[in-house]
Design a protein around this motif. Structure first.
Motif, PDB file in Angstrom:
ATOM      1  N   VAL A 116     -54.351 -62.649   4.411  1.00 38.87           N
ATOM      2  CA  VAL A 116     -54.885 -63.096   3.125  1.00 38.87           C
ATOM      3  C   VAL A 116     -53.768 -63.635   2.234  1.00 38.87           C
ATOM      4  O   VAL A 116     -53.928 -64.660   1.562  1.00 38.87           O
ATOM      5  CB  VAL A 116     -55.627 -61.941   2.420  1.00 38.87           C
ATOM      6  N   LEU A 119     -52.970 -67.043   3.194  1.00 41.29           N
ATOM      7  CA  LEU A 119     -54.041 -67.943   2.734  1.00 41.29           C
ATOM      8  C   LEU A 119     -53.866 -68.259   1.250  1.00 41.29           C
ATOM      9  O   LEU A 119     -54.018 -69.401   0.824  1.00 41.29           O
ATOM     10  CB  LEU A 119     -55.406 -67.290   2.928  1.00 41.29           C
ATOM     11  N   ILE A 120     -53.550 -67.206   0.458  1.00 43.16           N
ATOM     12  CA  ILE A 120     -53.415 -67.396  -0.988  1.00 43.16           C
ATOM     13  C   ILE A 120     -52.310 -68.390  -1.287  1.00 43.16           C
ATOM     14  O   ILE A 120     -52.479 -69.336  -2.061  1.00 43.16           O
ATOM     15  CB  ILE A 120     -53.115 -66.047  -1.688  1.00 43.16           C
ATOM     16  N   ALA A 123     -53.242 -71.873  -0.412  1.00 40.23           N
ATOM     17  CA  ALA A 123     -54.125 -72.431  -1.443  1.00 40.23           C
ATOM     18  C   ALA A 123     -53.305 -72.893  -2.647  1.00 40.23           C
ATOM     19  O   ALA A 123     -53.609 -73.915  -3.267  1.00 40.23           O
ATOM     20  CB  ALA A 123     -55.153 -71.401  -1.874  1.00 40.23           C
ATOM     21  N   ILE A 126     -52.073 -76.243  -1.867  1.00 39.79           N
ATOM     22  CA  ILE A 126     -53.159 -77.232  -1.921  1.00 39.79           C
ATOM     23  C   ILE A 126     -53.442 -77.583  -3.379  1.00 39.79           C
ATOM     24  O   ILE A 126     -53.614 -78.748  -3.735  1.00 39.79           O
ATOM     25  CB  ILE A 126     -54.410 -76.664  -1.237  1.00 39.79           C
ATOM     26  N   LEU A 127     -53.453 -76.552  -4.236  1.00 46.21           N
ATOM     27  CA  LEU A 127     -53.682 -76.793  -5.667  1.00 46.21           C
ATOM     28  C   LEU A 127     -52.592 -77.692  -6.239  1.00 46.21           C
ATOM     29  O   LEU A 127     -52.858 -78.622  -6.995  1.00 46.21           O
ATOM     30  CB  LEU A 127     -53.710 -75.452  -6.404  1.00 46.21           C
ATOM     31  N   TYR A 144     -52.349 -69.958 -11.458  1.00 48.90           N
ATOM     32  CA  TYR A 144     -52.903 -69.465 -10.195  1.00 48.90           C
ATOM     33  C   TYR A 144     -51.929 -68.511  -9.504  1.00 48.90           C
ATOM     34  O   TYR A 144     -52.338 -67.510  -8.922  1.00 48.90           O
ATOM     35  CB  TYR A 144     -53.244 -70.631  -9.263  1.00 48.90           C
ATOM     36  N   PHE A 147     -52.179 -65.115 -11.153  1.00 46.62           N
ATOM     37  CA  PHE A 147     -53.493 -64.533 -10.871  1.00 46.62           C
ATOM     38  C   PHE A 147     -53.584 -64.058  -9.426  1.00 46.62           C
ATOM     39  O   PHE A 147     -54.045 -62.949  -9.144  1.00 46.62           O
ATOM     40  CB  PHE A 147     -54.537 -65.618 -11.141  1.00 46.62           C
ATOM     41  N   ALA A 148     -53.109 -64.899  -8.506  1.00 45.45           N
ATOM     42  CA  ALA A 148     -53.199 -64.571  -7.088  1.00 45.45           C
ATOM     43  C   ALA A 148     -52.278 -63.410  -6.742  1.00 45.45           C
ATOM     44  O   ALA A 148     -52.641 -62.530  -5.972  1.00 45.45           O
ATOM     45  CB  ALA A 148     -52.838 -65.788  -6.248  1.00 45.45           C
ATOM     46  N   SER A 151     -53.910 -60.195  -7.584  1.00 45.90           N
ATOM     47  CA  SER A 151     -54.982 -59.721  -6.716  1.00 45.90           C
ATOM     48  C   SER A 151     -54.472 -59.457  -5.302  1.00 45.90           C
ATOM     49  O   SER A 151     -55.146 -58.818  -4.514  1.00 45.90           O
ATOM     50  CB  SER A 151     -56.135 -60.721  -6.689  1.00 45.90           C
TER      51      SER A 151
ATOM     52  N   VAL B 160     -61.798 -77.398  -4.100  1.00 47.20           N
ATOM     53  CA  VAL B 160     -60.619 -76.631  -4.508  1.00 47.20           C
ATOM     54  C   VAL B 160     -61.018 -75.217  -4.924  1.00 47.20           C
ATOM     55  O   VAL B 160     -60.352 -74.243  -4.575  1.00 47.20           O
ATOM     56  CB  VAL B 160     -59.876 -77.359  -5.652  1.00 47.20           C
ATOM     57  N   VAL B 163     -61.450 -73.011  -1.912  1.00 49.35           N
ATOM     58  CA  VAL B 163     -60.166 -72.654  -1.291  1.00 49.35           C
ATOM     59  C   VAL B 163     -59.428 -71.623  -2.141  1.00 49.35           C
ATOM     60  O   VAL B 163     -58.840 -70.672  -1.627  1.00 49.35           O
ATOM     61  CB  VAL B 163     -59.315 -73.925  -1.099  1.00 49.35           C
ATOM     62  N   LEU B 164     -59.467 -71.809  -3.461  1.00 49.28           N
ATOM     63  CA  LEU B 164     -58.727 -70.903  -4.342  1.00 49.28           C
ATOM     64  C   LEU B 164     -59.366 -69.521  -4.389  1.00 49.28           C
ATOM     65  O   LEU B 164     -58.675 -68.510  -4.460  1.00 49.28           O
ATOM     66  CB  LEU B 164     -58.671 -71.461  -5.765  1.00 49.28           C
ATOM     67  N   PRO B 167     -59.582 -66.358  -0.789  1.00 49.01           N
ATOM     68  CA  PRO B 167     -58.580 -65.314  -0.561  1.00 49.01           C
ATOM     69  C   PRO B 167     -58.464 -64.325  -1.720  1.00 49.01           C
ATOM     70  O   PRO B 167     -58.232 -63.140  -1.498  1.00 49.01           O
ATOM     71  CB  PRO B 167     -57.277 -66.083  -0.363  1.00 49.01           C
ATOM     72  N   VAL B 168     -58.679 -64.812  -2.955  1.00 49.89           N
ATOM     73  CA  VAL B 168     -58.555 -63.907  -4.097  1.00 49.89           C
ATOM     74  C   VAL B 168     -59.681 -62.881  -4.103  1.00 49.89           C
ATOM     75  O   VAL B 168     -59.490 -61.725  -4.469  1.00 49.89           O
ATOM     76  CB  VAL B 168     -58.534 -64.719  -5.410  1.00 49.89           C
TER      77      VAL B 168
END
Lengths: 218, 220
Positions: A116, A119-120, A123, A126-127, A144, A147-148, A151, B160, B163-164, B167-168
């Motif tokens: 995970v 993955l975060i 992402a 990608i952002l 992000y 925040f990520a 979590s 988006v 995707v964001l 995982p969160v």
């Protein structure tokens, strides 16, 4: 010399830990046997990944406070190198798991947590790729990132402790470090420090490259 | 407090007036449920308990991502600028979170009722399952609102956002499935205490972070 002594330190520690990691004495344990040496390579990957992620987080917070584009570059490059360390930790863990647990990918909460986490941070990139304006990209990806990270932490530190895990320190297994005797610690701690320094070094090279590119483009 | 209340009212009125969006969400959920119903070849009586539970949470997750993605897209950016001058960013994000929470709760209760009707009933402790739904809606709404705000600034916002958010939301989904499985097995409340506290803790962290980070988001 005054500025780059830490690079020699990192290289030296790494050399020390590789040589003595393979030659040094280790306690005899059932199942683990000689694979216990993997602890010098597998565990430092996670330490370095966490250190780099925390650096990335710190620079993201700084970017939100001050709005300096340099901080954004620092944050993104630390995150990029932390992904590489995550993948390396994952691969070494697979190799180790194959010889001790008999499975390349056992069903373990720590493995899920790391998947995970990767993955975060994918992402996150990608952002970053979906903005052209650099101030906007910096601000939104910093939000992000924070925040990520928040979590991601319960996933790594809390959830594996609630469920059964094969890893030490979770689900009734003995806590981290109690398996290692003093001779192993003498190699393990330098290895951790060495890998963290090497990770920072790689990140600093990438940051310098990015900053030079920025200046050329302007 | 008064600001938050009137902002929530504004959102509710807007939602009721533009019935198109709310109908889309409901229809999305209903058609997904129906799809699952048909895909199991109507043989829902020998469905595995674990499959039943996981499938429901995945349907809920996708509906939540789909519906929360709209929370910053409904109005034009000029209108947003107007709100930002009337109320503080803290009030705006809180109002959005509470509104999304109410919306998702209604949606998940509707979905739960339909799911029980279509795919069979395996739940033995309804109170605990409903608690899982409430905690789940709160967690989904609080994380998705800020992420929808981030995603709304990009060109491809729905992709988006997916995707964001996946995982969160994973740690939350993991705990929710465990909690609701306990509810299905009818285990004692004290068994699920750990899960409830963890989910509640994650919810609180996410809400606090949204409150802290939103002021940076609305400037752009």
């Amino acid at each position: 010399m005054r500025k780059y002594w830490w690079k020699f330190l990192g290289a030296g520690l790494l050399l020390f830990s590789v040589i003595f990691g393979f030659l040094g004495e280790t306690p005899r344990r059932e199942i683990l046997n000689e694979t216990i040496r993997m602890v010098y390579f597998h565990v430092p990957m996670w330490f370095s990944m966490m250190a780099l992620m925390i650096s990335s987080l710190v620079y993201s917070v700084r970017y939100l406070q001050k709005g300096n584009i340099r901080d954004d570059i620092y944050a993104s490059q630390f995150a990029a190198v932390s992904i590489i360390f995550g993948i390396l930790g994952f691969l070494t863990g697979m190799l180790w798991g194959n010889f001790t647990w008999g499975d390349w990918l056992p069903k373990d909460p720590k493995l899920i947590a790391v998947e995970v986490g990767l993955l975060i941070y994918s992402a996150y990139f990608i952002l970053r790729g979906s903005f052209d304006d650099e101030q906007r990209r910096g601000r939104l990806s910093a939000i992000y990132n924070i925040f990520a990270f928040a979590s991601f932490m319960p996933l790594v530190w809390i959830l594996p402790r609630l469920t059964d895990s094969l890893h030490p320190g979770n689900g009734g297994n003995p806590a981290f470090g109690s398996d290692m005797d003093i001779k192993m610690r003498m190699i393990f701690y330098p290895a951790v420090l060495g890998w963290i320094i090497i990770g920072t070094w790689i990140a600093s090279l990438r940051i310098r490259l990015k900053l030079i590119n920025e200046t050329i483009n302007e | 407090m008064k600001e938050i209340k009137s902002l929530i009212w504004k959102d509710i009125k807007l939602e009721l007036r533009q019935q198109n969006t709310i109908n889309t969400m409901v229809l999305f959920m209903v058609s997904t449920l129906f799809l699952c119903y048909i895909s199991f070849m109507l043989r829902t009586d020998n469905l595995d308990k674990l499959t039943w539970n996981t499938l429901f949470w995945i349907i809920l997750l996708f509906s939540a991502v789909n519906s929360a993605g709209n929370s910053f897209r409904k109005e034009t950016s000029g209108r947003h600028l107007y709100y930002y001058q009337l109320a503080g960013p803290g009030a705006i994000i809180m109002a959005k979170i509470i509104f999304n929470f109410l919306l998702l709760l209604a949606l998940s209760l509707l979905g739960f009722g339909l799911y029980l009707a279509l795919l069979g009933n395996y739940v033995s402790d309804y109170r605990l399952y409903l608690l899982a739904l409430v905690l789940g809606s709160l967690g989904f709404s609080s994380s998705l609102t800020l992420l929808a705000g981030i995603a709304s600034k990009t060109d491809n916002s729905s992709g988006v956002l997916a995707v964001l958010s996946m995982p969160v939301l994973l740690p939350l989904i993991n705990m929710l499935i465990k909690l609701s499985k306990n509810a299905m097995d009818g285990l004692d409340f004290s068994v699920s205490y750990d899960e409830i506290m963890t989910i509640f803790g994650i919810d609180l962290i996410v809400i606090a972070l949204s409150y802290l980070l939103f002021p940076y988001l609305w400037k752009s």
